[in-house]
Write a protein that holds these residues in place. Structure first.
Motif, PDB file in Angstrom:
ATOM      1  N   HIS A 177       0.855  -1.185   0.000  1.00 47.96           N
ATOM      2  CA  HIS A 177       0.000   0.000   0.000  1.00 47.96           C
ATOM      3  C   HIS A 177       0.891   1.236   0.000  1.00 47.96           C
ATOM      4  O   HIS A 177       1.851   1.332   0.757  1.00 47.96           O
ATOM      5  N   PRO A 224       0.911   5.791  -0.680  1.00 43.24           N
ATOM      6  CA  PRO A 224       0.037   6.973  -0.712  1.00 43.24           C
ATOM      7  C   PRO A 224      -0.536   7.134  -2.125  1.00 43.24           C
ATOM      8  O   PRO A 224       0.071   6.694  -3.099  1.00 43.24           O
ATOM      9  N   SER A 225      -1.680   7.748  -2.234  1.00 43.06           N
ATOM     10  CA  SER A 225      -2.275   7.980  -3.551  1.00 43.06           C
ATOM     11  C   SER A 225      -1.243   8.647  -4.444  1.00 43.06           C
ATOM     12  O   SER A 225      -0.638   9.659  -4.066  1.00 43.06           O
ATOM     13  N   SER A 226      -1.025   8.071  -5.592  1.00 46.03           N
ATOM     14  CA  SER A 226       0.120   8.458  -6.403  1.00 46.03           C
ATOM     15  C   SER A 226      -0.208   8.598  -7.883  1.00 46.03           C
ATOM     16  O   SER A 226      -1.213   8.106  -8.367  1.00 46.03           O
ATOM     17  N   ARG A 227       0.724   9.261  -8.564  1.00 40.92           N
ATOM     18  CA  ARG A 227       0.724   9.356 -10.032  1.00 40.92           C
ATOM     19  C   ARG A 227       1.916   8.554 -10.520  1.00 40.92           C
ATOM     20  O   ARG A 227       3.054   8.793 -10.107  1.00 40.92           O
ATOM     21  N   THR A 238      -3.168   7.699 -12.498  1.00 36.69           N
ATOM     22  CA  THR A 238      -3.350   8.528 -11.310  1.00 36.69           C
ATOM     23  C   THR A 238      -4.198   7.784 -10.282  1.00 36.69           C
ATOM     24  O   THR A 238      -4.945   6.865 -10.617  1.00 36.69           O
ATOM     25  N   GLY A 239      -4.068   8.199  -9.024  1.00 34.60           N
ATOM     26  CA  GLY A 239      -4.840   7.601  -7.956  1.00 34.60           C
ATOM     27  C   GLY A 239      -4.405   6.196  -7.590  1.00 34.60           C
ATOM     28  O   GLY A 239      -5.163   5.447  -6.982  1.00 34.60           O
ATOM     29  N   THR A 260      -2.848   3.327  -5.484  1.00 31.42           N
ATOM     30  CA  THR A 260      -2.621   3.169  -4.033  1.00 31.42           C
ATOM     31  C   THR A 260      -1.993   1.833  -3.672  1.00 31.42           C
ATOM     32  O   THR A 260      -1.687   1.612  -2.492  1.00 31.42           O
ATOM     33  N   THR A 261      -1.820   0.942  -4.654  1.00 30.17           N
ATOM     34  CA  THR A 261      -1.200  -0.359  -4.366  1.00 30.17           C
ATOM     35  C   THR A 261      -0.268  -0.779  -5.484  1.00 30.17           C
ATOM     36  O   THR A 261      -0.456  -0.419  -6.645  1.00 30.17           O
ATOM     37  N   ASN A 270       0.749  12.802  -4.343  1.00 27.68           N
ATOM     38  CA  ASN A 270      -0.186  13.845  -4.774  1.00 27.68           C
ATOM     39  C   ASN A 270       0.427  15.236  -4.708  1.00 27.68           C
ATOM     40  O   ASN A 270       0.015  16.134  -5.435  1.00 27.68           O
TER      41      ASN A 270
END
Length: 143
Positions: free
Chosen positions: A53, A55-58, A82-83, A85-86, A114
């Protein structure tokens, strides 16, 4: 006699072959069908053996021509997700054309939070050979 006068009034002894209809049509050269190429694979965090897991990422994944050592690489294909998380994460890169066996290619990824901070990246070259359809690779923590 009347027939001869009509023929001479119409331009003499013209036959259909003598009439100029412009340039003769030529057969169109067959157009080369572009080759649509595709590469897939999984991106995993180095050392991770299960779902990670993050952080929300690009995520930016690229296939690049790295043949020239002293100049920037040429991006042949890119996918931006984008978005995320895993990880692992499956990528799909598509482009038109074939890879030249005389050149060198590599796939890479950078993962940004983000806030734009670099979180993970490929610190190793992952080669791609002409004909490859799947290349899995790892990213490492950027810090």
């Amino acid at each position: 006699m009347t027939m001869a006068i009509l023929l001479s009034a119409c331009g003499g002894n013209s036959t259909p072959a003598d009439i100029d209809n412009g340039p003769a049509p030529t057969a169109a050269a067959p157009e080369a069908t572009p080759v649509n190429s595709r590469l897939t694979g999984d991106i995993t965090i180095e050392g991770a053996f299960e779902l990670s897991h993050i952080p929300s990422s690009r995520v930016v994944v690229r296939l690049e021509d790295i043949s020239m050592l002293d100049v920037p690489s040429v991006v042949l294909a890119e996918q931006v997700l984008t978005g995320v998380t895993t990880l692992p994460l499956q990528y799909v890169l598509s482009w038109t054309g074939e890879l030249d066996p005389e050149f060198m290619y590599a796939v890479s990824a950078t993962i940004y939070g983000n806030d734009g901070e670099l979180l993970f990246w490929t610190d190793t070259s992952y080669p791609v050979e002409p004909g490859d359809i799947k290349v899995d690779f790892f990213v490492v923590t950027a810090s």
